[in-house]
Design an enzyme around this catalytic site. Structure first.
Site, PDB file in Angstrom:
ATOM      1  N   CYS A 109       0.882  -1.337  -0.072  1.00  0.00           N
ATOM      2  CA  CYS A 109      -0.002   0.032  -0.130  1.00  0.00           C
ATOM      3  C   CYS A 109       0.887   1.309  -0.086  1.00  0.00           C
ATOM      4  O   CYS A 109       1.917   1.366   0.721  1.00  0.00           O
ATOM      5  CB  CYS A 109      -0.837   0.014   1.183  1.00  0.00           C
ATOM      6  SG  CYS A 109      -2.155   1.163   1.179  1.00  0.00           S
ATOM      7  N   CYS A 188      -6.416  -9.489  -3.044  1.00  0.00           N
ATOM      8  CA  CYS A 188      -5.231  -9.565  -3.918  1.00  0.00           C
ATOM      9  C   CYS A 188      -4.480 -10.729  -3.830  1.00  0.00           C
ATOM     10  O   CYS A 188      -3.704 -11.311  -4.778  1.00  0.00           O
ATOM     11  CB  CYS A 188      -4.480  -8.340  -3.955  1.00  0.00           C
ATOM     12  SG  CYS A 188      -4.979  -6.867  -4.175  1.00  0.00           S
TER      13      CYS A 188
END
EC number: 1.5.1.30
Length: 206
Positions: A109, A188
């Site tokens: 992230c 993911c």
């Protein structure tokens, strides 16, 4: 190969805590690297393994990555906006450990500022964004299966699981809840459709 064992870096941050809880609830065997284990919740879902150490120490990172199927990176600086290399240097250690242990999937992230015109980044966020850019470059050039998660403003709304994911550009909303962001980080791990892409998860919350 189904991912069962994961390492989470940054598990005690706002998104890290909900990602950790959701991962344990989803049945993953989770290892976390934390500087201070007292920052982990005393109740609720707990990681299977806790390594106390620092992402800037290669040996600590190596110990955390060994035996994993995938890695989630949620490194941040909390509210410290001063110049930093913690995220990019941490990413270098993570990449080295992943290569040493044959782990090839990483979901990391950064922020939506990496999708913007660089001149539009608010000056107070420039230093942190610069290190996000360096971290993204380290991961992108690593040769690993890398999903770049670039969220907009991270809010506190409840989990919906109904967010939109835009590939390689910005989406319809300027916010994602930390719970939905954590949900997406884990999603993911279950697909290769986002590998090699910049992803922008967002949602129109009521």
């Amino acid at each position: 190969m189904a991912v069962k064992k994961i390492a989470i870096f940054g598990a005690t941050g706002q998104t890290g805590l909900t990602t950790l809880a959701q991962a344990v609830q989803a049945g993953y065997e989770v290892t976390v690297l934390v500087r201070d284990s007292s920052r982990l919740p005393s109740e609720g879902p707990r990681p299977a393994h806790v390594v106390v150490g620092d992402v800037l120490q290669a040996a600590d990172v190596d110990k955390t990555v060994a035996g994993q199927d995938a890695v989630i990176v949620l490194l941040g600086t909390r509210n410290d906006l001063s110049p930093t290399t913690v995220m990019s240097e941490g990413a270098r250690n993570i990449v080295a450990a992943m290569k040493a242990h044959g782990v090839d999937k990483v979901v990391a992230c950064t922020s939506a500022f990496l999708l913007w015109d660089p001149t539009k980044v608010p000056p107070r966020l420039q230093a942190v964004t610069d290190d996000h850019i360096r971290m993204h470059k380290v991961l992108r050039e690593s040769g690993l299966k890398y999903v770049a998660v670039m969220p907009p403003h991270i809010g506190d709304q409840p989990l919906t699981g109904a967010y939109t994911v835009t590939l390689d550009g910005r989406g319809p909303s300027r916010v994602i809840s930390k719970h939905d962001l954590g949900h997406f980080m884990l999603r993911c791990l279950t697909t290769d459709e986002y590998d090699g892409h910049s992803t922008y998860p967002s949602h129109q919350y009521q």
